[in-house]
Enzyme design. Structure first.
Site, short mmCIF file in Angstrom:
data_model
loop_
_atom_site.label_atom_id
_atom_site.label_comp_id
_atom_site.label_asym_id
_atom_site.label_seq_id
_atom_site.Cartn_x
_atom_site.Cartn_y
_atom_site.Cartn_z
N HIS A 8 0.83 -1.21 0.00
CA HIS A 8 0.00 0.00 0.00
C HIS A 8 0.87 1.26 0.00
CE1 HIS A 8 0.90 1.05 4.18
NE2 HIS A 8 0.78 -0.24 4.46
N ARG A 57 -5.96 1.36 3.79
CA ARG A 57 -4.76 1.82 3.10
C ARG A 57 -4.41 0.94 1.90
NH1 ARG A 57 -3.58 -0.23 8.17
NH2 ARG A 57 -1.81 -1.66 8.44
N GLU A 81 -2.12 -7.00 7.68
CA GLU A 81 -0.85 -6.99 8.39
C GLU A 81 -0.98 -7.76 9.71
OE1 GLU A 81 2.32 -7.12 8.75
OE2 GLU A 81 2.68 -5.20 7.74
#
Length: 198
Positions: A8, A57, A81
């Site tokens: 991102h 994001r 993540e």
């Protein structure tokens, strides 16, 4: 098939050196600029589908990349993540100051331990690679983009190259760049890592 892996775009949390795995922040103006440069490049590339993490994001970066071709972004929470638990939304300097002992333990035992209230590394690695395996099985012979985060992209590259979890720190994905991997039943070939776009 060919896989394009993209981190991102930049966020304000990057600039502040934050722990922000599952925090759902957006890209900043520089991140938007990076995504537009990637869009211009991928407008010249044939691809069939684009996947992203479900966090804003990554999804926003993917939406910009796919905008001109009007290809829908397929969001998948497998590509999130690592979840940092109690350390989400904390600056690295704060963690070093207030949780030095726990941080040092995690740095030494990152594969077998987790941050307070956070996700265990091997659970994270399995989550990401299960998602990647599913995408590969569904899209043999196609060109696919995955927009994710630095940690998941390292896990994907470890899985694809056979390095496994032990190789996790070999890879780092730059923002505004892409990596490309050729995947077949016979072998996997890394074509490019952190290739910038003009």
């Amino acid at each position: 098939m060919k896989l394009y892996l993209i981190r991102h775009g930049e966020t304000d949390w990057n600039l502040r050196n934050m722990f922000y795995g599952w925090t759902d922040c957006d890209i900043n103006q520089e991140g938007i600029n990076q995504a537009h440069k990637l869009k211009n490049f991928f407008n010249t590339v044939t691809y069939d589908k684009i996947y992203s993490s479900d966090l804003r994001r990554a999804a926003h970066t993917a939406e910009i990349i796919a905008r001109d071709k009007m290809i829908p972004v397929r969001k998948n929470n497998c590509f999130r993540e690592l979840f940092f638990g109690d350390w989400e939304d904390k600056e690295g300097s704060y963690i070093k100051e207030n949780h030095r002992e726990e941080l040092n333990r995690w740095i030494k035992e990152w594969k077998t331990s987790s941050l307070p209230g956070g996700e265990a590394f091997l659970d994270f690695y399995d989550r990401v690679t299960v998602g990647l395996t599913g995408v590969i099985k569904e899209n043999k012979g196609k060109n696919i983009i995955i927009v994710s985060h630095n940690g998941p992209m390292s896990a994907m590259l470890c899985h694809l190259t056979g390095a496994g979890p032990d190789g996790f720190w070999r890879f780092f994905s730059e923002q505004g760049c892409y990596s490309s991997v050729l995947v077949s039943d016979a072998k996997t070939t890394i074509e490019k890592i952190n290739c910038p776009v003009k």
